[in-house]
Motif scaffolding. Structure first.
Motif, short mmCIF file in Angstrom:
data_model
loop_
_atom_site.label_atom_id
_atom_site.label_comp_id
_atom_site.label_asym_id
_atom_site.label_seq_id
_atom_site.Cartn_x
_atom_site.Cartn_y
_atom_site.Cartn_z
N ASP A 27 29.09 -22.67 27.59
CA ASP A 27 29.05 -23.93 28.37
C ASP A 27 30.12 -23.79 29.57
O ASP A 27 29.91 -23.99 30.72
N SER A 28 31.32 -23.46 29.17
CA SER A 28 32.31 -23.72 30.13
C SER A 28 32.19 -22.63 31.07
O SER A 28 32.44 -22.81 32.48
N TYR B 187 36.12 -30.65 28.52
CA TYR B 187 35.37 -31.01 27.38
C TYR B 187 35.56 -29.84 26.45
O TYR B 187 35.85 -29.81 25.32
N ASP B 188 35.10 -28.89 27.04
CA ASP B 188 35.01 -27.48 26.11
C ASP B 188 36.32 -27.10 25.66
O ASP B 188 36.71 -26.56 24.81
N CYS C 212 31.01 -23.56 23.24
CA CYS C 212 31.82 -23.93 23.90
C CYS C 212 32.09 -22.96 25.57
O CYS C 212 32.35 -23.01 26.61
N ARG D 200 29.24 -28.84 21.19
CA ARG D 200 30.62 -28.26 21.55
C ARG D 200 31.57 -28.28 20.22
O ARG D 200 32.76 -27.72 20.53
N THR E 25 34.98 -27.48 32.59
CA THR E 25 35.54 -27.05 31.51
C THR E 25 36.76 -27.99 30.66
O THR E 25 36.91 -27.56 29.41
N SER F 51 39.48 -20.27 29.13
CA SER F 51 38.29 -20.62 28.32
C SER F 51 38.29 -19.43 27.31
O SER F 51 37.78 -19.75 26.22
N TYR G 10 37.68 -29.41 23.10
CA TYR G 10 36.95 -29.37 21.97
C TYR G 10 37.57 -28.20 21.08
O TYR G 10 37.83 -28.12 19.82
N MET G 11 37.76 -26.87 21.71
CA MET G 11 38.09 -26.02 21.32
C MET G 11 39.77 -26.01 20.79
O MET G 11 40.13 -25.44 19.81
N TYR H 291 38.67 -19.73 23.13
CA TYR H 291 37.60 -19.06 22.37
C TYR H 291 38.00 -18.44 20.98
O TYR H 291 37.75 -18.65 19.90
#
Length: 611
Positions: free
Chosen positions: A522-523, A556-557, A519, A513, A554, A447, A560-561, A451
């Motif tokens: 959130d994750s 979806y995050d 993200c 997100r 984690t 995560s 998306y990233m 990012y």
């Protein structure tokens, strides 16, 4: 023209202005072209055909250089063979072999070598820039770690979840205070006052005997706080036993009442019972064949009504301790009790695992807030190169914009890995188990890594909105601070409120997100709270919690990233291409409005007319 050759521009302008009709001149002006304008014009007029021609010239030059090197090697081999005792024919054969070497794939070698050299040179440039720019190192490494360290130190030393027992006493309540004491029916006022005379709080007696309702009304009239004296507690003594006979019964009518060591116990020939606490005064106990006796006369226990001011959180246990200490002193006597006291403390329950997880969420929020400084610094450097013309100079010198952005992305990711690695080490050092356990550590690292990959591409795309690197750094910092910790807090609050819960969980969270900083927060927050059944049962997770890689934790995050990093980088390249095309640049570029200043020199009449 009737003016001397040595005359300057002012004389020329004055002469033309005086006789405009003679030469057919209505307006005139002189421009001085700077070297910067020349380069800018070259960059704008550099069409695709010119680029192709330049590439062909570079390829021809490269081929010519290779050919010259081969001819030199051939002559060198030929000379060495001639000196070797007449081996001229062999040397010529060798020369022919060298000259007949396999043709070179110019396009393949030039494209690969040129891109690699450009990336290497641009990375070298970024290294020297970073070596000199200590402020960038501060924003990208030191500030994020300070935010994270502050959160971890707060959790460790603020005593959250590690509360000590706190001693309680009425003397801790504010202000000069008194304890109101009233006597009930059948209790002498002197006995009621003597019961509490030795307590730590001064006693104030109420003259009249009152029942519970009358005493409550008396307190509600405001007497509990008057004359600058605080009255946090009040006692109404309902009954007092005979302290001298703890185990000796005594006769009341035909009833035998036990001593106060057996509270409320009544014996008779045919009936044994216990007087209940709170017995009303006029309730009667009827004997078989005898006269009835009020139950209040059979009550051999100490019974009081305690009133307390609930604005003081611990007033009830404080005054309850005072009553028990007074009763113990009367029952045992001063000679036995001496200076002994009853001590009372408030010991909170330890935090549950769910409460600890909620406390640890400030780690993820502070990490997102600290990491907001990294993309702000990245965007400031990109805008600075465009603002100072450094980027344009690199492009007209032959740097391809793909290699420019690719090398910039590589350097920013390498820089980010330093802060990311140190952050994970800090989390591990402070023992945030919900993020560094064997099950969650890989997903925590992934995560944090994703990012960095996503936010750099997102920042490159946003950099085209700015013409000033100072404005870019400030505004980007505000954007990432808001979309990280603050937007995450807003989402949590909206998810708690019943009226906005569905909107937050089914719509807003998927829109938010899109932003990389959200993200990240959130994750990490989901990883910390994933084993709290109260938060995840309604989202399809089992009671023991979802796996770290589940979509709602984690998945979806990260998705998306990952997808966003590719889309944002592609959008950056398209915007670069659009701004390099004059027509698209004019359509996309936001026109800057200059604010007029009061000290400006008025423009010439002809200049105003031309404008």
């Amino acid at each position: 023209m009737p003016f001397e050759e040595s005359s300057g521009f002012p004389e020329l302008f004055e002469y033309l202005e005086q006789q405009p009709q003679r030469y057919g001149v209505e307006l005139f002006g002189v421009s001085v072209t700077t070297l910067e304008e020349v380069f800018l014009r070259v960059g704008r007029d550099h069409t695709e055909a010119d680029v192709a021609a330049d590439e062909r010239l570079q390829q021809a030059s490269f081929v010519r250089q290779i050919s010259e090197e081969r001819e030199f090697r051939a002559r060198q081999i030929s000379t060495e063979a001639t000196e070797g005792n007449g081996a001229t024919d062999d040397a010529r054969g060798s020369s022919r072999d060298v000259s007949a070497a396999e043709p070179l794939n110019v396009n393949r070698i030039d494209m690969t070598a040129s891109f690699g050299k450009h990336v290497h040179a641009l990375l070298t440039k970024r290294y020297h820039n970073a070596r000199r720019d200590r402020k960038a190192w501060c924003c990208q490494i030191i500030l994020p770690l300070i935010f994270l360290l502050a959160a971890l130190l707060t959790m460790r030393f603020a005593g959250i979840g590690n509360y000590q027992a706190a001693s309680l006493s009425p003397l801790q309540l504010p202000g000069p205070q008194q304890l109101l004491v009233a006597a009930g029916h059948g209790v002498a006022q002197s006995e009621a006052a003597a019961l509490l005379q030795q307590c730590s709080v001064p006693v104030e007696e109420v003259a009249d005997s009152m029942n519970a309702t009358a005493f409550s009304n008396y307190l509600e009239q405001g007497y509990y706080r008057s004359d600058g004296t605080e009255r946090w507690g009040a006692v109404r003594v309902v009954s007092i036993p005979d302290w001298s006979l703890p185990n000796t019964s005594h006769q009341v009518g035909r009833f035998e009442v036990a001593g106060f060591a057996s509270p409320g116990k009544v014996l008779s020939k045919n009936l044994n019972f216990t007087v209940p606490v709170g017995t009303l005064w006029e309730e009667k106990a009827t004997t078989l064949g005898g006269a009835s006796v009020p139950l209040s006369q059979l009550n051999n226990r100490l019974q009081v009504d305690l009133f307390w001011n609930s604005s003081a959180r611990d007033a009830l246990p404080m005054f309850y301790q005072t009553l028990n200490e007074a009763a113990l002193r009367r029952a045992l006597g001063e000679d036995v009790l001496k200076d002994s006291k009853i001590l009372m403390s408030n010991q909170p329950f330890p935090l549950t695992s769910a409460q600890k997880d909620l406390t640890n969420t400030q780690t993820s929020l502070n990490l997102a807030l600290g990491f907001a400084f990294i993309p702000a610094s990245v965007g400031a450097f990109v805008v600075l190169e465009r603002e100072t013309g450094s980027k344009h100079l690199q492009v007209i010198s032959g740097v391809n914009f793909v290699s420019y952005w690719f090398s910039t992305w590589i350097w920013d990711i390498l820089n980010y890995l330093v802060a990311a690695s140190l952050s994970v080490l800090l989390i591990a050092a402070f023992g945030v188990d919900s993020l560094i356990s064997a099950e969650t550590l890989p997903w925590t690292c992934l995560s944090v890594l994703m990012y960095g990959v996503s936010c750099t591409s997102f920042t490159y795309m946003l950099s085209f909105l700015f013409n000033s690197h100072t404005a870019a750094q400030n505004l980007l910092l505000i954007v990432y601070l808001f979309t990280g910790g603050i937007l995450m807090i807003v989402t949590i609050i909206l998810a708690i409120l019943p009226s906005t819960k569905d909107l937050a969980q089914n719509v807003l969270i998927y829109l938010f997100r899109i932003l990389p900083n959200f993200c990240l927060a959130d994750s990490l927050t989901n990883l910390i709270t994933r084993q709290n059944p109260g938060l995840w049962l309604d989202k399809g997770c089992p009671f023991e919690g979802c796996a770290p890689y589940d979509l709602v934790i984690t998945g979806y995050d990260l998705l998306y990233m990952g997808v966003g990093s590719l889309l944002w980088f592609l959008a950056t390249l398209l915007l670069e291409l659009a701004f390099a095309t004059p027509k698209l640049r004019a359509w996309l570029q936001i026109r800057r409005v200059d604010v007029p200043r009061g000290d400006e020199v008025p423009l010439d009449r002809h200049v105003q007319l031309e404008k």
